[in-house]
Design an enzyme around this catalytic site. Sequence first.
Site, PDB file in Angstrom:
ATOM      1  N   LYS A  69     -13.344  95.665  -5.467  1.00 42.17           N
ATOM      2  CA  LYS A  69     -13.135  96.184  -4.113  1.00 42.17           C
ATOM      3  C   LYS A  69     -11.850  95.651  -3.467  1.00 42.17           C
ATOM      4  O   LYS A  69     -11.208  96.354  -2.696  1.00 42.17           O
ATOM      5  CB  LYS A  69     -14.344  95.864  -3.229  1.00 42.17           C
ATOM      6  CG  LYS A  69     -15.584  96.668  -3.608  1.00 42.17           C
ATOM      7  CD  LYS A  69     -16.747  96.398  -2.679  1.00 42.17           C
ATOM      8  CE  LYS A  69     -17.961  97.216  -3.090  1.00 42.17           C
ATOM      9  NZ  LYS A  69     -19.069  97.099  -2.141  1.00 42.17           N
ATOM     10  N   GLU A  81      -9.361 101.493   9.364  1.00 45.24           N
ATOM     11  CA  GLU A  81      -9.527 100.247  10.131  1.00 45.24           C
ATOM     12  C   GLU A  81     -10.683  99.416   9.556  1.00 45.24           C
ATOM     13  O   GLU A  81     -10.594  98.201   9.438  1.00 45.24           O
ATOM     14  CB  GLU A  81      -9.795 100.600  11.583  1.00 45.24           C
ATOM     15  CG  GLU A  81      -9.722  99.410  12.516  1.00 45.24           C
ATOM     16  CD  GLU A  81     -10.252  99.737  13.903  1.00 45.24           C
ATOM     17  OE1 GLU A  81     -10.714 100.866  14.137  1.00 45.24           O
ATOM     18  OE2 GLU A  81     -10.209  98.820  14.752  1.00 45.24           O
ATOM     19  N   VAL A 157     -20.349  77.396   8.334  1.00 47.84           N
ATOM     20  CA  VAL A 157     -20.145  77.821   9.725  1.00 47.84           C
ATOM     21  C   VAL A 157     -18.660  78.112  10.041  1.00 47.84           C
ATOM     22  O   VAL A 157     -18.362  79.125  10.680  1.00 47.84           O
ATOM     23  CB  VAL A 157     -20.771  76.796  10.709  1.00 47.84           C
ATOM     24  CG1 VAL A 157     -20.550  77.217  12.155  1.00 47.84           C
ATOM     25  CG2 VAL A 157     -22.270  76.666  10.423  1.00 47.84           C
TER      26      VAL A 157
END
Length: 277
Positions: A69, A81, A157
């Site tokens: 991809k 976009e 995170v």
Amino acid sequence: MTDQYAVIGNPIGHTKSPLIHGLFAQETQQDMSYTAIEGPLEPHDAFAATVRAFVAAGGKGMNVTAPFKLKAFAMADERSERAELAGAANALSFKDGRIVAENFDGVGLVRDIEVNLSQPMAGKRVLVLGAGGAVRGALLPFLAARPAELVVANRDVPKVRALVAQVAASGSLFACGYGDLEAMGRFDLVVNATSASLTGELPPVPPSVFSAEGAAYELAYGKRLTPFLRLARNAGVASVADGVGMLVEQAAEAFAWWRGVRPQTRAVIDQLTVPLD
Ligand code: ATR
């Protein structure tokens, strides 16, 4: 001449795309063929050469799956976009000597949730787990569905914070760690977009995020009740689904983009569905 399409990936033996697009072509009476191509992993530029050879032989479009991809995105002349934000393409169109990259994974997911599962996201609290390619592709389409709040939780995170910071959020978009979720209350929709289910693992999500009237969605498909869906069921969630509908809906988006006609998806989803229980 019959228009030629293909899906390219490696491995590719498991792909359902030729079956799905074959059924779409039959239903909409399109004169097209759709094959599966095992793309070369080495050398580095062999993937692009394979795509270009397909175009030279009259190819009109391709679906792209793992691990290509990013390479498909990189070789395109134009990008939508949502492909830009995902940094990845799952569909290519070849027109007038140009390669156009799209990413329909996110819109396919939203359509499956909102239309097929009748769970509109507008005004709802939505939680997405993970911060990989699947989530990158889904963020813009999710925001376009106007949830009241979109929370994205990930183990790493800083990675999820960086991803969320890339999106000029028009809605309420927050990044957090799994440890923050306990204090956040219930969500109307929880989507597992991590790759944990592929190895039978469970993301460390607390059961307190689920609401009985809400829904839980697993991106993986054909794996029956994954640990995530089992957790949701045990928390009382009535509406649980896996990603087979997303698979078919992203295919329908690509088909409509290429052929200008939208196929029906319900019968195809039913044909591919592996019951959860
Ligand atoms: P893809 O591009 O298919 O989404 P990826 O980029 O490898 O795949 O991303 C996989 C995602 O699943 C990551 O967000 C990963 O979390 P980290 O970024 O913290 O590594 C998440 N993931 C994989 N296994 C997991 C597990 N057992 N529990 C929680 N998250 C997991």
